[in-house]
Design a protein around this motif. Structure first.
Motif, short mmCIF file in Angstrom:
data_model
loop_
_atom_site.label_atom_id
_atom_site.label_comp_id
_atom_site.label_asym_id
_atom_site.label_seq_id
_atom_site.Cartn_x
_atom_site.Cartn_y
_atom_site.Cartn_z
N MET A 140 0.83 -1.21 0.00
CA MET A 140 0.00 0.00 0.00
C MET A 140 0.86 1.26 0.00
N GLY A 143 2.01 2.05 -3.42
CA GLY A 143 0.94 2.60 -4.25
C GLY A 143 0.68 4.07 -3.95
N ILE A 144 0.63 4.39 -2.65
CA ILE A 144 0.38 5.78 -2.22
C ILE A 144 1.50 6.69 -2.71
N THR A 145 2.73 6.21 -2.55
CA THR A 145 3.89 7.03 -2.92
C THR A 145 3.89 7.36 -4.41
N ALA A 147 1.48 7.23 -6.56
CA ALA A 147 0.33 8.05 -6.96
C ALA A 147 0.57 9.52 -6.60
N ASP A 148 1.09 9.76 -5.41
CA ASP A 148 1.30 11.14 -4.98
C ASP A 148 2.43 11.81 -5.74
N THR A 156 -2.98 4.26 -7.73
CA THR A 156 -2.30 3.57 -6.61
C THR A 156 -2.02 2.09 -6.92
N TRP A 157 -2.85 1.48 -7.72
CA TRP A 157 -2.65 0.05 -7.98
C TRP A 157 -1.37 -0.21 -8.77
#
Lengths: 486, 86
Positions: A140, A143-145, A147-148, A156-157
């Motif tokens: 997770m 994915g967050i990193t 995406a941001d 995120t995927w």
């Protein structure tokens, strides 16, 4: 540019993993434990890198964004004292027993120590169940990193998928040696990049002094513990790092040491490594309140990424992304490999195929398990929505609850399998109860007293071990002689 | 020295929960004191572990280095009798 830097980093990690394969000896022992040949520096880096995950970078900065500087004492300096204590007392003894008896997993040892297959099986189930959320933290976080850093352009995927594929490649290919080498490389990367990022962002914000002045005006509550944590919470959080004594991936890394002496540098240098990683994370989290005062819990996990985007050149954003990926992968690889090893050793080999599989077949089975675990973890990450910090805390709580079992196995001759069963069942019952009670409540404590569930669970687990052991007969003399001197 | 090393380590556990700085926001060395205290603490912890390793190292466990590695098939019969109980 950002994505190019991350892609280049991924290629480098793959290269390190693939290079290590050139030393692969083709045996199960080499795949699972690098033939117990790891030296002091790689042992330190791989143990430390394995312990640090998205939790230390993203989770810690997110938590300090919300609750201030107290996170450092709560999680970092507590780990700095407890984890080396565990390495010194438990790790060294696990290494000695593992080497003499050829153990690869905790379950093998516990099963023999108390002469119980069922105990080994139940422990296996508990360890796997607790490790899954820990794996999720990494996927997770990736994915967050991504995406941001990409400003939302990369969903995120994708980050989770990329990281899962890279880890799958070098873990299945290089085994533990590949994992240890990649860990060492990645640990050096995220330690360096965390510090560089912090210095750059702090300077861009006008220096630490002015930045803290602004925090003191806008959010003075973030500069003290009062109102954020009670002393009781702090005290009970000291139980959390005991989880290091029961992490399957750490146990596996302990056994890779070529000499007992190799533990020395790990025990001494570990606290400093903690400081290097956590100081930037916690401070950047607090300072994030200046630019982004109203992030939600989930958004706050990416506060460090947002700071970089705002204050640093795109190239540095890419490097930070690589640093986060490094922290994530250096844990994900060991955790995945340990699960693959446990499935192979504790289930497939123990229940029927011990004398029927060649080394080559064992390695093949482990590789299939590693790949399968990563696929399942990735799919779970797509449907999980919660704070990385909360997920990590609950996972650590469970592992810490099992700590009395390894302590009794190593140190208490009179302990029995009934005691171990009692301890395991107590942890299962209490953990489930508190999990249901506390899930969704970030500040949950036992009865609102500030006492973290982990303190109650560890204490009850130890008492259950004590009572169960005293009420039953110890293992046979042969087993006692096997594990303890007369 | 063994007692000193273990005593210091125990003391650090006690000093970890610094209630005396709980609501103090004074800046020390450029950081809030509650943060500085714990950062400096990690350095003291490092020094203490150096003492622990130097003076209390479980040298009896190093005997395991002289033995070959057991195998999955013989670990039930492994001989640990020369490993002293702690």
């Amino acid at each position: 540019m950002t994505l190019a830097v991350i892609a280049s980093y991924m290629a480098l990690v793959l290269m390190v993993g693939v290079l290590s394969h050139r030393l692969f000896r083709g045996t199960g022992e080499d795949y699972f434990l690098a033939t117990r040949s790891i030296g002091p520096f790689v042992l330190l880096m791989s143990l430390f890198g394995t312990q640090m995950t998205a939790f230390a970078l993203l989770g810690a900065s997110g938590q300090s964004y919300r609750t201030g500087i107290g996170v450092f004492g709560l999680m970092a300096s507590s780990s700095a004292i407890v984890v080396p204590t565990v390495f010194f007392f438990v790790g060294t003894r696990a290494w000695a027993i593992g080497k003499r008896c050829g153990y690869t997993t905790q379950v093998e040892y516990i099963r023999d120590r108390w002469e119980s297959d069922l105990l080994g099986l139940l422990l296996f189930i508990a360890l796997v169940a607790l490790l899954i959320p820990y794996l999720l933290i990494g996927v997770m976080g990736a994915g967050i990193t991504l995406a941001d850093i990409s400003g939302g352009q990369v969903p995120t995927w994708v980050g989770g998928l990329v990281i899962s594929l890279v880890v799958m490649t070098y873990v299945t290919y290089g085994g533990l040696r590949g994992t240890a080498w990649a860990n060492t490389f990645q640990t050096l990367v995220f330690m360096t990049l965390g510090a560089v990022t912090f210095i750059y962002v702090a300077n861009a914000m006008g220096g630490l002094g002015p930045a803290f002045e602004r925090i003191a005006e806008a959010r003075p509550d973030l500069l003290v513990r009062e109102g954020n944590y009670s002393p009781v919470t702090y005290l009970s959080f000291l139980f959390i790092p005991l989880s290091a004594g029961m992490f399957p991936h750490l146990f596996m890394h302990w056994l890779t040491a070529s000499k007992l002496h190799n533990f020395r540098i790990t025990v001494v240098a570990y606290p400093l490594c903690i400081a290097v990683v956590w100081i930037p994370s916690v401070l950047l989290g607090v300072l994030g309140n200046i630019d982004f005062p109203e992030l939600t819990v989930l958004e706050s996990n990416a506060v460090m990424v947002r700071l970089i985007e705002t204050h640093a050149p795109e190239f540095l954003a890419g490097l930070l992304g690589a640093g986060v990926f490094a922290a994530v992968m250096s844990s994900l690889d060991s955790q995945t490999l340990s699960l693959g090893t446990m499935f192979t050793k504790d289930i497939v080999l123990h229940y029927g195929y011990d004398q029927k599989m060649t080394d080559h077949q064992q390695v093949l089975v482990a590789r299939i398990f590693v790949a399968s675990i990563l696929v399942v973890t990735y799919l779970l990450s797509l449907i999980t929505r919660t704070s990385i910090f909360a997920m990590g805390t609950w996972s650590f709580t469970g592992f810490a609850g099992l700590f009395p079992i390894i302590v009794a196995a190593l140190f208490w001759k009179r302990s029995t399998k009934l005691g171990a069963f009692a301890s395991l069942l107590t942890v299962t019952a209490l953990w489930t109860y508190y999990f249901i009670q506390g899930w969704g409540q970030p500040d949950y404590s036992v009865g609102g007293t500030g006492v973290m569930p982990v303190a109650v669970i560890v204490t009850a687990s130890a008492l259950a071990m004590l009572a169960g052991s005293l009420l039953s007969s110890p293992p046979c003399d042969a087993t006692m002689r096997k594990f303890f001197s007369a | 020295m063994k007692a000193v090393a273990y005593g210091l380590l125990t003391l650090l556990y006690v000093l970890h929960t610094d209630v005396w700085y709980w609501d103090v926001s004074r800046m020390v060395l450029g950081f809030p004191i509650g943060f500085t205290y714990h950062v400096l603490g990690t350095i003291v912890i490092t020094g203490t572990f150096w003492l622990v390793v130097r003076y209390t190292w479980p040298i009896e466990l190093e005997a395991a280095e002289e033995h070959g590695v057991g195998t999955a098939s013989n670990h039930l019969d492994c001989d640990l009798t020369s490993v002293e109980s702690p």
